[in-house]
Write a protein that holds these residues in place. Structure first.
Motif, PDB file in Angstrom:
ATOM      1  N   ARG A  45      35.747 -30.844   6.499  1.00 31.99           N
ATOM      2  CA  ARG A  45      35.104 -30.786   5.306  1.00 31.99           C
ATOM      3  C   ARG A  45      33.982 -31.621   5.418  1.00 31.99           C
ATOM      4  N   PRO A  46      33.026 -31.550   4.267  1.00 34.40           N
ATOM      5  CA  PRO A  46      31.850 -32.360   4.028  1.00 34.40           C
ATOM      6  C   PRO A  46      32.387 -33.630   3.807  1.00 34.40           C
ATOM      7  N   LEU A  47      31.060 -34.907   4.083  1.00 32.06           N
ATOM      8  CA  LEU A  47      31.369 -36.052   3.302  1.00 32.06           C
ATOM      9  C   LEU A  47      30.827 -35.892   1.945  1.00 32.06           C
ATOM     10  N   SER A  48      31.693 -36.351   0.893  1.00 29.09           N
ATOM     11  CA  SER A  48      31.164 -36.070  -0.406  1.00 29.09           C
ATOM     12  C   SER A  48      31.410 -37.573  -1.113  1.00 29.09           C
ATOM     13  N   LEU A  49      30.299 -38.128  -1.909  1.00 28.93           N
ATOM     14  CA  LEU A  49      30.272 -39.393  -2.188  1.00 28.93           C
ATOM     15  C   LEU A  49      29.701 -39.364  -3.662  1.00 28.93           C
ATOM     16  N   ILE A  50      30.098 -40.271  -4.639  1.00 31.64           N
ATOM     17  CA  ILE A  50      29.577 -40.272  -5.995  1.00 31.64           C
ATOM     18  C   ILE A  50      29.069 -41.594  -5.854  1.00 31.64           C
ATOM     19  N   PHE A  51      27.769 -41.766  -6.185  1.00 31.52           N
ATOM     20  CA  PHE A  51      27.268 -43.269  -6.303  1.00 31.52           C
ATOM     21  C   PHE A  51      27.042 -43.416  -8.009  1.00 31.52           C
ATOM     22  N   TYR A  52      27.690 -44.494  -8.429  1.00 33.13           N
ATOM     23  CA  TYR A  52      27.817 -44.540  -9.882  1.00 33.13           C
ATOM     24  C   TYR A  52      27.386 -46.089 -10.240  1.00 33.13           C
ATOM     25  N   PHE A  89      39.000 -48.357   0.636  1.00 40.02           N
ATOM     26  CA  PHE A  89      39.919 -47.796   0.069  1.00 40.02           C
ATOM     27  C   PHE A  89      40.482 -48.352  -1.490  1.00 40.02           C
ATOM     28  N   GLN A  90      40.588 -49.566  -1.527  1.00 40.35           N
ATOM     29  CA  GLN A  90      40.852 -50.088  -2.722  1.00 40.35           C
ATOM     30  C   GLN A  90      39.838 -49.882  -3.705  1.00 40.35           C
ATOM     31  N   ALA A  91      38.565 -50.077  -3.428  1.00 35.72           N
ATOM     32  CA  ALA A  91      37.528 -49.677  -4.370  1.00 35.72           C
ATOM     33  C   ALA A  91      37.328 -48.378  -4.627  1.00 35.72           C
ATOM     34  N   ASP A  92      37.735 -47.290  -3.810  1.00 36.32           N
ATOM     35  CA  ASP A  92      37.488 -45.869  -4.020  1.00 36.32           C
ATOM     36  C   ASP A  92      38.839 -45.559  -4.995  1.00 36.32           C
ATOM     37  N   GLU A  93      40.031 -46.007  -5.066  1.00 36.57           N
ATOM     38  CA  GLU A  93      41.124 -45.923  -5.714  1.00 36.57           C
ATOM     39  C   GLU A  93      40.830 -46.127  -7.078  1.00 36.57           C
ATOM     40  N   ALA A  94      40.195 -47.507  -7.253  1.00 34.42           N
ATOM     41  CA  ALA A  94      40.140 -48.050  -8.490  1.00 34.42           C
ATOM     42  C   ALA A  94      38.959 -47.183  -9.327  1.00 34.42           C
ATOM     43  N   ALA A  95      38.104 -46.600  -8.746  1.00 37.18           N
ATOM     44  CA  ALA A  95      37.004 -45.884  -9.270  1.00 37.18           C
ATOM     45  C   ALA A  95      37.585 -44.334  -9.609  1.00 37.18           C
ATOM     46  N   ARG A  96      38.313 -43.899  -8.869  1.00 37.30           N
ATOM     47  CA  ARG A  96      39.089 -42.519  -8.717  1.00 37.30           C
ATOM     48  C   ARG A  96      39.896 -42.558 -10.431  1.00 37.30           C
ATOM     49  N   LEU A  97      40.577 -43.641 -10.345  1.00 37.90           N
ATOM     50  CA  LEU A  97      41.380 -43.705 -11.723  1.00 37.90           C
ATOM     51  C   LEU A  97      40.464 -44.015 -12.760  1.00 37.90           C
ATOM     52  N   ALA A  98      39.662 -44.516 -12.779  1.00 39.38           N
ATOM     53  CA  ALA A  98      38.642 -44.668 -14.057  1.00 39.38           C
ATOM     54  C   ALA A  98      37.985 -43.118 -14.296  1.00 39.38           C
ATOM     55  N   PHE A  99      37.743 -42.439 -13.136  1.00 36.03           N
ATOM     56  CA  PHE A  99      37.130 -41.185 -13.102  1.00 36.03           C
ATOM     57  C   PHE A  99      38.066 -40.138 -13.970  1.00 36.03           C
ATOM     58  N   THR A 100      39.499 -40.296 -13.710  1.00 35.11           N
ATOM     59  CA  THR A 100      40.284 -39.654 -14.157  1.00 35.11           C
ATOM     60  C   THR A 100      40.310 -39.708 -15.616  1.00 35.11           C
ATOM     61  N   ARG A 101      40.455 -41.195 -16.087  1.00 34.91           N
ATOM     62  CA  ARG A 101      40.423 -41.708 -17.483  1.00 34.91           C
ATOM     63  C   ARG A 101      39.238 -41.125 -18.152  1.00 34.91           C
ATOM     64  N   SER A 102      38.204 -40.874 -17.598  1.00 34.61           N
ATOM     65  CA  SER A 102      36.904 -40.701 -18.284  1.00 34.61           C
ATOM     66  C   SER A 102      36.991 -39.000 -18.555  1.00 34.61           C
ATOM     67  N   GLY A 103      37.958 -38.268 -18.026  1.00 37.48           N
ATOM     68  CA  GLY A 103      38.071 -36.872 -18.428  1.00 37.48           C
ATOM     69  C   GLY A 103      38.271 -35.937 -17.201  1.00 37.48           C
ATOM     70  N   VAL A 104      38.074 -36.487 -16.039  1.00 37.10           N
ATOM     71  CA  VAL A 104      37.957 -35.408 -14.885  1.00 37.10           C
ATOM     72  C   VAL A 104      39.225 -35.177 -14.423  1.00 37.10           C
ATOM     73  N   LEU A 105      39.191 -33.942 -14.084  1.00 36.71           N
ATOM     74  CA  LEU A 105      40.626 -33.598 -13.620  1.00 36.71           C
ATOM     75  C   LEU A 105      41.111 -34.158 -12.447  1.00 36.71           C
ATOM     76  N   GLU A 119      42.692 -33.277  -9.913  1.00 35.14           N
ATOM     77  CA  GLU A 119      42.634 -32.484  -8.593  1.00 35.14           C
ATOM     78  C   GLU A 119      41.115 -32.315  -8.131  1.00 35.14           C
ATOM     79  N   ILE A 120      40.017 -32.836  -9.077  1.00 39.31           N
ATOM     80  CA  ILE A 120      38.775 -32.687  -8.724  1.00 39.31           C
ATOM     81  C   ILE A 120      38.268 -34.217  -8.168  1.00 39.31           C
ATOM     82  N   ALA A 121      39.031 -35.462  -8.901  1.00 38.36           N
ATOM     83  CA  ALA A 121      38.596 -36.776  -8.530  1.00 38.36           C
ATOM     84  C   ALA A 121      39.176 -37.127  -7.196  1.00 38.36           C
ATOM     85  N   GLY A 122      40.319 -36.451  -6.729  1.00 33.74           N
ATOM     86  CA  GLY A 122      40.982 -36.836  -5.448  1.00 33.74           C
ATOM     87  C   GLY A 122      40.103 -36.170  -4.325  1.00 33.74           C
ATOM     88  N   ARG A 123      39.376 -35.246  -4.526  1.00 36.16           N
ATOM     89  CA  ARG A 123      38.819 -34.510  -3.465  1.00 36.16           C
ATOM     90  C   ARG A 123      37.356 -35.303  -2.767  1.00 36.16           C
TER      91      ARG A 123
END
Length: 441
Positions: free
Chosen positions: A154-161, A325-341, A343-347
């Protein structure tokens, strides 16, 4: 082999070592341990450790020479004795090694060295983006992991926030050139897309292609750039301003590395392969846990990020991977709390946080803006007085981008007055804000 094992092998171990050294000497060879792992504090962390029996005794050598900067006085004395040490007898050689076995903890190998390609990528990107050392290191590490795969799935996919004007887009623009320089070939190219114009549901067709009969069917969609370059770096700026359907359209690409195009290629195929690509998304959304909803789905219940690794943790690539990994997971949880599905945040491969710039970094960015403005006037400004850079960096500005018109107003008269220096190889901006001037650097 670990250096610590050689120091603690006991009488039978040393007898076996002497036997091997003597047998190799009969054939005119040395007895060598290639890639011996050295104690923590040694640079390099690994070296070839060899033994040679000559007519006047035994030699112990290290190749290359090792510099020890740890707390052990005994180890410091051993490694500072030089890369080649002579012993009249084997018993003296064994005694020298055995004397180092007093502190097993100090003899343990240090963390494995970080890979050279990662270090080169990190250095290249740090030179382009100022004041974001942790974010740049994380991106370089994830890039190294992706480009090292012979057959990625799969591709490398990064979100810069993070807040506006802190280096997110600047880092995105630097990635393709940095990869090409570090890999020694022109493989990657950048495709930039502003998502703030993708505000309607049908705008997703600009990415994947419009169906036959729809307006825009003949327009080349953004994602079909992968047909021309399988190693494309796609930069999607301002994700938070796009319609929710835009992010959903990436689900199969992020997970499987493929999607189906609306139109066939010259061989009649419809599949687009993104497995060797890099997909970058930027957003000003706060993913530290206090951000607003993006509107993709109802917010998820509150969850806590996974626990941090044990204090200290492993070093080298393993330790860095755990911290990311720790930083990624904390941001993923915040991503889902902001309304993102979920199954999208985990990809996504990673979510990289950018912090507000400190005063020193803001002044360095101002110096870069002055150099860029000088190039518009044909002036090669390679140095800016630190005092000038600090004085021209307002503290209360909305962002550093908004200060560019002020810089233009203040510096245009200076640059026009020094138009005769356009042929100079490099210039320095000096003086005071009230009296600025250019000098040869």
């Amino acid at each position: 082999m670990d250096f610590s094992l050689l120091c603690s092998c006991g009488p039978s171990g040393y007898a076996r070592l002497k036997e091997c050294i003597d047998r190799c000497a009969q054939r005119g060879r040395s007895y060598e341990f290639a890639g011996c792992r050295l104690p923590g504090g040694c640079r390099p962390a690994q070296a070839s450790l060899g033994f040679w029996r000559g007519t006047d005794g035994y030699l112990l050598y290290l190749r290359p020479a090792v510099l020890y900067a740890g707390p052990s006085a005994a180890l410091h004395g051993f490694f500072s004795s030089g890369p080649v040490q002579h012993f009249p007898s084997f018993s003296l050689l064994a005694g020298r090694l055995r004397a180092l076995d007093g502190d097993a903890a100090l003899l343990r190998p240090g963390p494995p060295p970080l890979p050279p390609l990662f270090r080169r990528l990190n250095q290249e990107l740090q030179s382009r983006v100022l004041g974001q050392e942790a974010a740049v290191e994380a991106v370089a590490f994830k890039l190294w992991g992706h480009v090292s795969k012979p057959s990625p799935l799969r591709p490398l996919s990064l979100i810069f926030y993070g807040p506006t004007c802190v280096g997110k887009s600047e880092l995105g623009k630097a990635i393709a050139p940095a990869l090409n320089r570090c890999l020694g070939q022109e493989r990657y190219r950048l495709v930039w897309t502003e998502l703030n114009t993708f505000t309607q549901p049908h705008s997703v067709y600009r990415l994947t292609g419009a169906p036959p009969g729809y307006v825009g069917y003949d327009d080349p969609p953004v994602l079909e750039a992968v047909r021309r370059c399988p190693h494309t770096v796609f930069m999607f700026d301002e994700l938070d301003k796009a319609h929710p359907e835009v992010l959903k359209s990436f689900m199969s690409i992020l997970d499987e590395g493929r999607c189906t195009a609306r139109r066939e290629d010259s061989q009649g195929g419809r599949e687009l392969d993104f497995r060797r690509c890099v997909l970058l998304f930027t957003t000003n959304t706060d993913l530290s846990g206090r951000g607003n909803r993006l509107g993709f789905a109802p917010p998820c219940p509150e969850e806590s990020p996974p626990p941090l690794p044990a204090s200290g943790g492993p070093g080298g690539p393993a330790g860095l991977a755990q911290r990311l990994f720790q930083a990624d997971e904390a941001a993923r949880l915040a991503f889902t709390r902001s309304g993102v599905l979920r199954e999208i945040a985990g990809r996504f491969s990673g979510l990289i946080g950018f912090r507000p710039l400190e005063e020193e970094a803001r002044a360095a960015v101002t110096a870069k803006q002055i150099a860029a403005l000088g190039r518009e006037y044909g002036l090669n400004i390679t140095q800016v007085s630190p005092a000038i850079a600090r004085a021209l960096t307002p503290r209360g500005a909305l962002s550093l981008r908004s200060t560019v018109p002020m810089l233009e107003g203040m510096l245009t008269p200076v640059f026009l007055a020094h138009s005769g220096l356009t042929g100079a190889s490099s210039l320095r901006l000096d003086g005071t804000p009230e009296d600025m001037y250019l000098l040869p650097a």
